[in-house]
Design a protein around this motif. Structure first.
Motif, PDB file in Angstrom:
ATOM      1  N   LYS A  96       1.002  -1.167   0.111  1.00  0.00           N
ATOM      2  CA  LYS A  96      -0.076  -0.188  -0.123  1.00  0.00           C
ATOM      3  C   LYS A  96       0.759   1.337  -0.090  1.00  0.00           C
ATOM      4  O   LYS A  96       0.388   2.317  -0.246  1.00  0.00           O
ATOM      5  N   TYR A  97       2.205   1.099   0.493  1.00  0.00           N
ATOM      6  CA  TYR A  97       2.993   2.168   0.712  1.00  0.00           C
ATOM      7  C   TYR A  97       4.211   2.263  -0.236  1.00  0.00           C
ATOM      8  O   TYR A  97       4.390   3.238  -0.411  1.00  0.00           O
ATOM      9  N   ASN A  98       4.921   1.138  -0.184  1.00  0.00           N
ATOM     10  CA  ASN A  98       5.877   0.957  -1.091  1.00  0.00           C
ATOM     11  C   ASN A  98       7.126   1.930  -0.900  1.00  0.00           C
ATOM     12  O   ASN A  98       7.833   2.296  -1.456  1.00  0.00           O
ATOM     13  N   VAL A  99       7.221   2.084   0.404  1.00  0.00           N
ATOM     14  CA  VAL A  99       8.433   2.982   1.012  1.00  0.00           C
ATOM     15  C   VAL A  99       9.541   2.029   1.683  1.00  0.00           C
ATOM     16  O   VAL A  99       8.873   1.440   2.722  1.00  0.00           O
ATOM     17  N   PHE A 100      10.785   1.935   1.067  1.00  0.00           N
ATOM     18  CA  PHE A 100      11.830   1.092   1.565  1.00  0.00           C
ATOM     19  C   PHE A 100      13.014   2.202   2.162  1.00  0.00           C
ATOM     20  O   PHE A 100      13.115   3.220   1.761  1.00  0.00           O
ATOM     21  N   PHE A 101      13.729   1.379   2.949  1.00  0.00           N
ATOM     22  CA  PHE A 101      14.636   2.288   3.706  1.00  0.00           C
ATOM     23  C   PHE A 101      16.190   1.589   3.592  1.00  0.00           C
ATOM     24  O   PHE A 101      16.470   0.517   3.411  1.00  0.00           O
ATOM     25  N   SER A 102      17.171   2.515   3.135  1.00  0.00           N
ATOM     26  CA  SER A 102      18.498   1.948   3.097  1.00  0.00           C
ATOM     27  C   SER A 102      19.025   2.074   4.315  1.00  0.00           C
ATOM     28  O   SER A 102      19.217   3.290   5.028  1.00  0.00           O
ATOM     29  N   ALA A 103      19.233   1.270   5.287  1.00  0.00           N
ATOM     30  CA  ALA A 103      19.453   1.138   6.816  1.00  0.00           C
ATOM     31  C   ALA A 103      20.615   0.635   6.894  1.00  0.00           C
ATOM     32  O   ALA A 103      21.217  -0.323   6.257  1.00  0.00           O
ATOM     33  N   PRO A 104      21.514   1.051   7.914  1.00  0.00           N
ATOM     34  CA  PRO A 104      21.304   2.025   8.868  1.00  0.00           C
ATOM     35  C   PRO A 104      21.442   3.460   8.536  1.00  0.00           C
ATOM     36  O   PRO A 104      20.743   4.460   9.236  1.00  0.00           O
ATOM     37  N   LEU A 105      22.285   3.594   7.558  1.00  0.00           N
ATOM     38  CA  LEU A 105      22.276   4.860   6.875  1.00  0.00           C
ATOM     39  C   LEU A 105      22.085   5.294   5.809  1.00  0.00           C
ATOM     40  O   LEU A 105      21.144   6.100   5.660  1.00  0.00           O
ATOM     41  N   ASP A 106      22.849   5.034   4.556  1.00  0.00           N
ATOM     42  CA  ASP A 106      22.073   5.301   3.301  1.00  0.00           C
ATOM     43  C   ASP A 106      22.835   4.224   2.256  1.00  0.00           C
ATOM     44  O   ASP A 106      23.270   3.063   2.790  1.00  0.00           O
ATOM     45  N   ASP A 155      24.805   3.999   0.196  1.00  0.00           N
ATOM     46  CA  ASP A 155      26.359   3.828  -0.077  1.00  0.00           C
ATOM     47  C   ASP A 155      26.841   2.924   1.120  1.00  0.00           C
ATOM     48  O   ASP A 155      27.776   2.137   0.760  1.00  0.00           O
ATOM     49  N   PHE A 156      26.492   3.281   2.284  1.00  0.00           N
ATOM     50  CA  PHE A 156      26.890   2.495   3.366  1.00  0.00           C
ATOM     51  C   PHE A 156      26.475   1.226   3.348  1.00  0.00           C
ATOM     52  O   PHE A 156      27.263  -0.061   3.761  1.00  0.00           O
ATOM     53  N   LEU A 157      25.275   0.921   3.162  1.00  0.00           N
ATOM     54  CA  LEU A 157      24.811  -0.350   3.220  1.00  0.00           C
ATOM     55  C   LEU A 157      25.432  -1.414   2.185  1.00  0.00           C
ATOM     56  O   LEU A 157      25.680  -2.306   2.235  1.00  0.00           O
ATOM     57  N   MET A 158      25.777  -0.669   0.797  1.00  0.00           N
ATOM     58  CA  MET A 158      26.575  -1.682  -0.145  1.00  0.00           C
ATOM     59  C   MET A 158      27.998  -1.813   0.292  1.00  0.00           C
ATOM     60  O   MET A 158      28.687  -2.998  -0.002  1.00  0.00           O
ATOM     61  N   LEU A 159      28.659  -0.765   0.948  1.00  0.00           N
ATOM     62  CA  LEU A 159      30.030  -0.992   1.668  1.00  0.00           C
ATOM     63  C   LEU A 159      30.042  -2.117   2.706  1.00  0.00           C
ATOM     64  O   LEU A 159      30.763  -3.113   2.723  1.00  0.00           O
ATOM     65  N   GLU A 160      28.999  -1.870   3.387  1.00  0.00           N
ATOM     66  CA  GLU A 160      29.062  -3.035   4.760  1.00  0.00           C
ATOM     67  C   GLU A 160      28.567  -4.459   4.127  1.00  0.00           C
ATOM     68  O   GLU A 160      29.063  -5.221   4.712  1.00  0.00           O
ATOM     69  N   THR A 161      27.797  -4.564   2.977  1.00  0.00           N
ATOM     70  CA  THR A 161      27.586  -5.974   2.417  1.00  0.00           C
ATOM     71  C   THR A 161      28.574  -6.571   1.644  1.00  0.00           C
ATOM     72  O   THR A 161      28.802  -7.870   1.664  1.00  0.00           O
ATOM     73  N   PHE A 162      29.407  -5.522   1.081  1.00  0.00           N
ATOM     74  CA  PHE A 162      30.239  -6.000  -0.038  1.00  0.00           C
ATOM     75  C   PHE A 162      31.759  -5.232   0.235  1.00  0.00           C
ATOM     76  O   PHE A 162      32.173  -4.393  -0.497  1.00  0.00           O
ATOM     77  N   GLN A 189      31.166  -1.205  12.114  1.00  0.00           N
ATOM     78  CA  GLN A 189      30.420   0.016  11.273  1.00  0.00           C
ATOM     79  C   GLN A 189      31.289   1.204  11.518  1.00  0.00           C
ATOM     80  O   GLN A 189      31.218   1.903  10.600  1.00  0.00           O
ATOM     81  N   HIS A 190      31.790   1.448  12.721  1.00  0.00           N
ATOM     82  CA  HIS A 190      32.649   2.591  13.030  1.00  0.00           C
ATOM     83  C   HIS A 190      33.963   2.459  12.132  1.00  0.00           C
ATOM     84  O   HIS A 190      34.093   3.558  11.385  1.00  0.00           O
ATOM     85  N   GLU A 191      34.455   1.483  11.804  1.00  0.00           N
ATOM     86  CA  GLU A 191      35.663   1.452  10.903  1.00  0.00           C
ATOM     87  C   GLU A 191      35.169   1.718   9.557  1.00  0.00           C
ATOM     88  O   GLU A 191      35.872   2.313   8.769  1.00  0.00           O
ATOM     89  N   LEU A 192      34.066   0.932   9.177  1.00  0.00           N
ATOM     90  CA  LEU A 192      33.592   1.176   7.865  1.00  0.00           C
ATOM     91  C   LEU A 192      33.386   2.762   7.546  1.00  0.00           C
ATOM     92  O   LEU A 192      33.194   3.314   6.372  1.00  0.00           O
ATOM     93  N   MET A 193      32.921   3.326   8.663  1.00  0.00           N
ATOM     94  CA  MET A 193      32.441   4.951   8.269  1.00  0.00           C
ATOM     95  C   MET A 193      33.769   5.725   7.938  1.00  0.00           C
ATOM     96  O   MET A 193      33.869   6.665   7.222  1.00  0.00           O
ATOM     97  N   PRO A 249      16.692  -4.926   2.144  1.00  0.00           N
ATOM     98  CA  PRO A 249      15.843  -3.800   1.596  1.00  0.00           C
ATOM     99  C   PRO A 249      15.585  -4.052  -0.022  1.00  0.00           C
ATOM    100  O   PRO A 249      14.696  -3.897  -0.643  1.00  0.00           O
ATOM    101  N   PHE A 250      16.905  -4.372  -0.549  1.00  0.00           N
ATOM    102  CA  PHE A 250      17.139  -4.760  -1.854  1.00  0.00           C
ATOM    103  C   PHE A 250      16.261  -6.110  -2.329  1.00  0.00           C
ATOM    104  O   PHE A 250      15.475  -5.915  -3.632  1.00  0.00           O
ATOM    105  N   SER A 251      16.224  -6.919  -1.701  1.00  0.00           N
ATOM    106  CA  SER A 251      15.623  -8.133  -1.818  1.00  0.00           C
ATOM    107  C   SER A 251      14.229  -7.889  -1.918  1.00  0.00           C
ATOM    108  O   SER A 251      13.701  -8.644  -2.831  1.00  0.00           O
TER     109      SER A 251
END
Length: 670
Positions: free
Chosen positions: A546-556, A558-565, A615-619, A654-656
């Motif tokens: 009904k809403y279709n609002v997704f979030f790149s968490a926890p930051l954005d 860019d950070f989500l992709m860096l944390e995953t890969f 996550q602090h180091e990834l920042m 979120p992407f899945s």
């Protein structure tokens, strides 16, 4: 003077409920193929076309409802009505008033209310009746409607339109397939015929032509062999034709009448590479298309320059797909010309287009969106709705849709926050065998500021959309504030309050009040609240269909992709950031991490307490990869290093879920 409204009922893809379209001095029709754009133009042509053939109704013009069997139909009816307004009559400028011309049907004007300008209603009605022929019998009538809109009509209120009255409004239709050579023939109704018809030819022009042409024939007669050929042709003709009429066949080297000269007239283009002349037929498709448009402009200009006035009180130029065969850098010139024409007091322009280069040059307020309702195969027409002109959002949304006009043609729009989404989301979809171009998916970076207005626009046009927002936890305006923002904008767009805001408090279910929504900014940012209330309740709820609002968490994103890969992204730079050893240099390490947190969260008071040590180091890496260089280039390089299988297997949640929703929407659309 301008056509301000067009109402179509049972005409082609416009059904029995009727559709009213509001027109401006320049109006653009946009939408997918077969949405009804051409049908809309043909509705105007049936009313005010130049030739009788253009105005004649055909069986295919009558709308047939989806569930009705054709063989069972005995009678069909349609109507096309235009409202013509005279805004110049309300002008306060004396110069404009002095140029205002009231056409000869002044007696048919109607007024709706005191202090409003009078207007005109012209209605075409058609009736098809089955008979023993495949096409059936068609009856059509053109009337003035002499009562105001919304008032009851009687038979006496319909006054027949005379041919002279009808001719004061003329629609010049420029089809998608343009053949300027046909318009250069001096046949009644062609553009060239209308141009030449403006000239006041002398009464003795034919005698003058004959006198001037006699030396030409004498010149050819003096050439060896010409007289013999003339003699042979004449003698051979008499062997076959014995009638006294047409018995003399002559070889004529020049035309002797104005009519015969005008029939052979043509435009040639010089200079050419071979020092010869080029006719219209020899031009490429692009130049032919440009020349066709220039012919129309020539007609409008010549009427004023030669006669001092226009033959028509209003000329409507209806151009289908002005971009056809024309190189992109010339489209700006084409649109400037069309805008100049629309600014004339006696002209109006309507165009259809599938080109983003054309649409972005049309004010959004002048655009009309068309789509087909798949339940009954009728056209739905919507105006593009922008925020109030006094709001900050007006300029932003207006320029945004100009920058990304492809949303008007999309089956699905994915709204992202910025450039990163334009790189990553297409790749995520592609590895899941969803290629945006094949499925009509537009990915545009308009999901941040004023996203509610984009939602309103897309909802109004009934274009499905998904929004991917950055959660921005611990950033200014992020975290709970970002969730609160999304909730408030969904409410502004008319979503059911009880469904969106119902939560369980103890043993009871309650609907949050406006005051409680405002208090979301004060919600704790503890691990428990983040996991239960933020992630499992609100983020999951906003992802519903009904809403279709997704979030790149926890930051954005860019950070989500860096944390995953992490490895793929770290390998995009020859030298990464220098991070001191935590055990050997704890103070330097802590200082480096603190600087990374402050830079990544864009807040000098940020502590990153809701993030883990990893996550602090990834920042720190985040600052190097995304704040210290181009975000798109980083994503492009990293994605090249990733196998499609890795992307699918380790894809962030979120992407899945976004991919699943895209598939659901496309399946529903199909």
């Amino acid at each position: 003077m301008q056509i301000s409204k067009l109402h179509l009922k049972n005409f082609r893809s416009f059904g029995e409920e009727g559709t009213t379209i509001t027109l401006n001095k320049l109006s653009g029709f946009v939408g997918e193929n077969s949405a009804g754009k051409t049908a809309l133009i043909h509705g105007l042509v049936k009313l005010f076309g130049v030739t009788p053939n253009e105005r004649t109704l055909e069986k295919s013009d009558f709308h047939i409802p989806k569930q009705v069997k054709i063989e069972a139909i005995k009678e069909l009816q349609l109507s096309i009505e235009a409202r013509i307004d005279f805004p110049e009559l309300m002008a306060t400028n004396q110069d404009i008033l002095s140029r205002a011309s009231i056409p000869p049907f002044i007696n048919q004007l109607v007024v709706h209310a005191t202090a409003e300008a009078p207007y005109l209603r012209v209605r075409l009605t058609g009736k098809w009746t089955a008979d023993n022929t495949p096409e059936g019998e068609i009856e059509q009538k053109l009337h003035f409607v002499t009562v105001a809109e919304g008032e009851d009509e009687a038979e006496d209120d319909l006054v027949p339109v005379t041919p002279h009255q009808r001719s004061t409004i003329q629609v010049i239709y420029v089809p998608a397939v343009r053949e300027p050579s046909a318009q250069l023939r001096n046949a009644s109704g062609t553009i060239l015929w209308r141009i030449l018809n403006n000239i006041s030819w002398p009464d003795d022009i034919n005698d003058s032509i004959k006198t001037k042409m006699e030396p030409v024939n004498e010149l050819f007669d003096g050439i060896d062999g010409v007289s013999q050929i003339r003699s042979v042709i004449g003698e051979e003709w008499k062997k076959y034709h014995k009638d006294t009429r047409y018995q003399d066949a002559k070889l004529q080297f020049s035309s002797s009448t104005l009519a015969s000269i005008l029939k052979k007239i043509e435009v040639t283009f010089t200079p050419t590479h071979d020092q010869g002349e080029y006719s219209v037929e020899k031009l490429g498709d692009g130049l032919r298309s440009l020349f066709y448009l220039s012919l129309v402009s020539s007609l409008l200009e010549s009427e004023i320059k030669i006669t001092g006035k226009s033959n028509a009180s209003l000329t409507v130029l209806a151009v289908e797909e002005p971009e056809n065969h024309i190189s992109p850098h010339l489209l700006g010139r084409v649109m400037e010309n069309l805008k100049d024409i629309s600014n004339k007091s006696n002209a109006q322009v309507i165009l259809t287009s599938h080109s983003a280069s054309i649409i972005k040059r049309v004010d959004p307020e002048d655009l009309i969106h068309l789509r087909i309702d798949q339940t009954n195969f009728t056209t739905i027409v919507k105006k593009v709705i922008l925020p109030n002109k006094t709001s900050d959002a007006y300029t932003y949304i207006k320029e945004a849709v100009r920058a990304f006009p492809e949303i008007y043609f999309a089956r699905l729009v994915i709204l992202g926050e910025g450039d990163s989404e334009e790189i990553v989301i297409p790749k995520i979809l592609a590895v899941n065998e969803i290629h945006p171009d094949d499925y009509g998916i537009s990915i545009v970076p308009l999901g941040g500021r004023h996203v509610n207005h984009m939602w309103k626009l897309l909802n109004e046009l009934n274009i499905p959309h998904i929004t991917l927002l950055d959660l921005d936890r611990e950033r200014g305006g992020g975290g709970w504030s970002r969730i609160k923002y999304a909730i408030k904008q969904l409410l502004l767009n008319g979503h059911n309050r009880e469904e969106l805001l119902k939560v369980r408090v103890g043993e009871k279910e309650v609907v949050l009040s406006d005051e409680q929504i405002e208090e979301m900014d004060e919600y704790p940012m503890t691990p428990e609240w983040i996991e239960t209330s933020m992630n499992k309740l609100w983020i999951q709820r906003l992802m519903r269909d009904k809403y279709n609002v997704f979030f790149s968490a926890p930051l954005d994103l860019d950070f989500l992709m860096l944390e995953t890969f992490p490895e793929a992204y770290k390998e995009t730079v020859p030298r990464g950031p220098s991070i001191p050893d935590r055990t050997q240099h704890p103070e330097e390490y802590a200082e480096k991490i603190k600087g990374g947190i402050i830079a990544a969260l864009k807040n000098v008071k940020a502590t990153g307490h809701t993030y883990t040590e990893e996550q602090h180091e990834l920042m720190v890496w985040y600052n190097t990869l995304f704040l210290g260089r181009s975000k798109p280039s980083t994503h492009i390089e990293a994605l090249l290093k990733l196998d499609d299988d890795d992307l699918i297997i380790f894809m962030p949640e979120p992407f899945s879920k976004l991919v699943v929703r895209v598939k659901e929407i496309l399946q529903k659309e199909d």
